[in-house]
Design an enzyme around this catalytic site. Structure first.
Site, PDB file in Angstrom:
ATOM      1  N   ALA A  10       0.838  -1.212   0.000  1.00 26.11           N
ATOM      2  CA  ALA A  10       0.000   0.000   0.000  1.00 26.11           C
ATOM      3  C   ALA A  10       0.865   1.250   0.000  1.00 26.11           C
ATOM      4  O   ALA A  10       0.533   2.259   0.611  1.00 26.11           O
ATOM      5  CB  ALA A  10      -0.931  -0.020   1.214  1.00 26.11           C
ATOM      6  N   GLY A  11       2.018   1.154  -0.680  1.00 26.72           N
ATOM      7  CA  GLY A  11       2.912   2.319  -0.781  1.00 26.72           C
ATOM      8  C   GLY A  11       2.476   3.229  -1.916  1.00 26.72           C
ATOM      9  O   GLY A  11       1.287   3.295  -2.251  1.00 26.72           O
ATOM     10  N   ASN A  95      14.022  -7.732  -2.758  1.00 26.95           N
ATOM     11  CA  ASN A  95      12.675  -7.841  -3.311  1.00 26.95           C
ATOM     12  C   ASN A  95      12.300  -9.277  -3.676  1.00 26.95           C
ATOM     13  O   ASN A  95      11.119  -9.646  -3.637  1.00 26.95           O
ATOM     14  CB  ASN A  95      12.498  -6.884  -4.491  1.00 26.95           C
ATOM     15  N   VAL A 118       4.674  -5.910 -10.251  1.00 29.10           N
ATOM     16  CA  VAL A 118       5.186  -4.552 -10.506  1.00 29.10           C
ATOM     17  C   VAL A 118       6.553  -4.376  -9.847  1.00 29.10           C
ATOM     18  O   VAL A 118       7.412  -3.643 -10.329  1.00 29.10           O
ATOM     19  CB  VAL A 118       4.185  -3.499  -9.953  1.00 29.10           C
ATOM     20  N   HIS A 175      12.500  -4.885 -18.411  1.00 28.72           N
ATOM     21  CA  HIS A 175      12.212  -3.552 -17.858  1.00 28.72           C
ATOM     22  C   HIS A 175      13.442  -3.097 -17.079  1.00 28.72           C
ATOM     23  O   HIS A 175      13.433  -2.999 -15.867  1.00 28.72           O
ATOM     24  CB  HIS A 175      10.979  -3.677 -16.958  1.00 28.72           C
TER      25      HIS A 175
END
Ligand code: APR
Length: 308
Positions: A10-11, A95, A118, A175
């Site tokens: 929820a950042g 991560n 993401v 990416h």
């Protein structure tokens, strides 16, 4: 019944995405974070904006995976963001741990979900999520190409003094710093930019696109871009929730397509309720093939570091 989309993290990216989903009204939202009080607080705030947006969507903020059960789509934004001087790859080990923990908890309670990853380095994180979930690879997709293409569209629009709406762009590959913007397939209402902009200028727009995330990190200093990443993730969620069959560049699991095997990289796909419903094959020229292969190699070297 409205579809349920769980946003994990929820950042900045996660909360912005939740806002866009609520404003659209296309689904209900579960906003999850491990940080106590944050998801509940942000969800309450967003819920109180819904009457003003004319939205009937429901949002729940939580730190309990049970509330995410039965999700149609799970978007993983949890993890660390870049700071100035860091590349996306510098986030690898921290991560990977977060994404693997999130997938371990979220996937079993939503066995039919499509997962959009993401968290960076995104292509590798999609592979982590695939391994941990055991899902069909078509239901794990990385968000990168839509964002990189939006950045390229913006720069092309500024260069030509036209609306970004009228610019279509394509950015393939991982990416990361070796992403592959494709000027040949970048058009203004059908006219390729190779006909409209001279080569040196195109080269500099390509370079700015490759550096698009870092340019923002250097300015923000405390974190990385989030409005455009959230908007890109929104477009993918919308295509899945509404089964739109939209064609967009996403990180998909390649099984021989574009000369790559057993790895996630950005390619054009058709997105619908089943996730990646088809990988679209485009004919690349020699230079594009070489650039794409280099980009795949960069993703692959990170995957090796994780021993996936
Ligand atoms: N489970 C759930 N949430 C977590 C976990 C976890 N294991 N670990 C961290 N988080 C949460 C944090 O509490 C924080 O609220 O992830 C959130 C990340 O938010 P920000 O720091 O604001 O980062 P953001 O800008 O949203 O970027 C998140 O997206 O674009 C990528 O590179 C970016 O990897 C980064 C990710």
């Amino acid at each position: 019944m409205r579809k349920r989309v769980s946003v994990i993290g929820a950042g900045n990216v996660g909360a912005s995405l939740a806002q866009m989903l609520l404003q659209s009204g296309i689904c209900d939202v579960v906003l999850f974070d491990i940080s106590e009080g944050i998801p509940e607080g942000k969800a309450l705030d967003l819920a109180q904006a819904c009457p003003l947006w004319g939205s009937s969507s429901f949002i729940c903020g939580t730190s309990d995976y049970a509330h995410t059960a039965g999700s149609d789509v799970i978007v993983i934004t949890a993890g660390l963001a870049r700071k100035p001087g860091m590349s996306r790859d510098d986030l690898l080990f921290a991560n990977a741990k977060v994404v693997s923990g999130v997938t371990e908890k979220a996937a079993p309670v939503s066995p039919g979900a499509v997962i959009i990853v993401v968290t960076n380095p995104m292509d590798v994180m999609a592979q982590v999520s695939l391994k941990i979930s055991g899902f069909d690879p078509r239901r794990i997709i990385g968000m990168g190409g839509v964002l990189d293409s939006a950045r390229f569209r913006t720069f092309v629009a500024w260069e030509l003094g036209v609306s970004p709406e009228d610019v279509e762009a394509l950015v393939l590959g991982g990416h990361g710093d070796l992403m592959v913007p494709m000027p040949r397939f970048t058009t203004v209402r059908g006219a390729s930019i190779t006909e409209l902009i001279e080569k040196e200028r195109i080269d500099s727009l390509v370079e700015r696109t490759r550096n698009g995330g870092a340019e923002i990190v250097a300015l923000l200093k405390t974190g990385s871009a989030y409005y455009a990443p959230a908007a890109a993730a929104y477009q993918m969620v919308e295509a899945i929730v509404l089964d739109k069959k939209r064609m967009m560049p996403c990180s998909a699991y390649l099984d021989g397509e574009y000369g790559a095997k057993g790895i996630y990289t950005g390619v054009p796909v058709i997105l619908g309720s089943g996730g990646v419903e088809r990988i679209v094959r485009m004919e690349l020229n020699e230079q594009e093939k070489q650039d794409f292969a280099k980009s795949v190699e960069a993703v692959s070297s990170l995957v090796k570091k994780l021993n996936l």
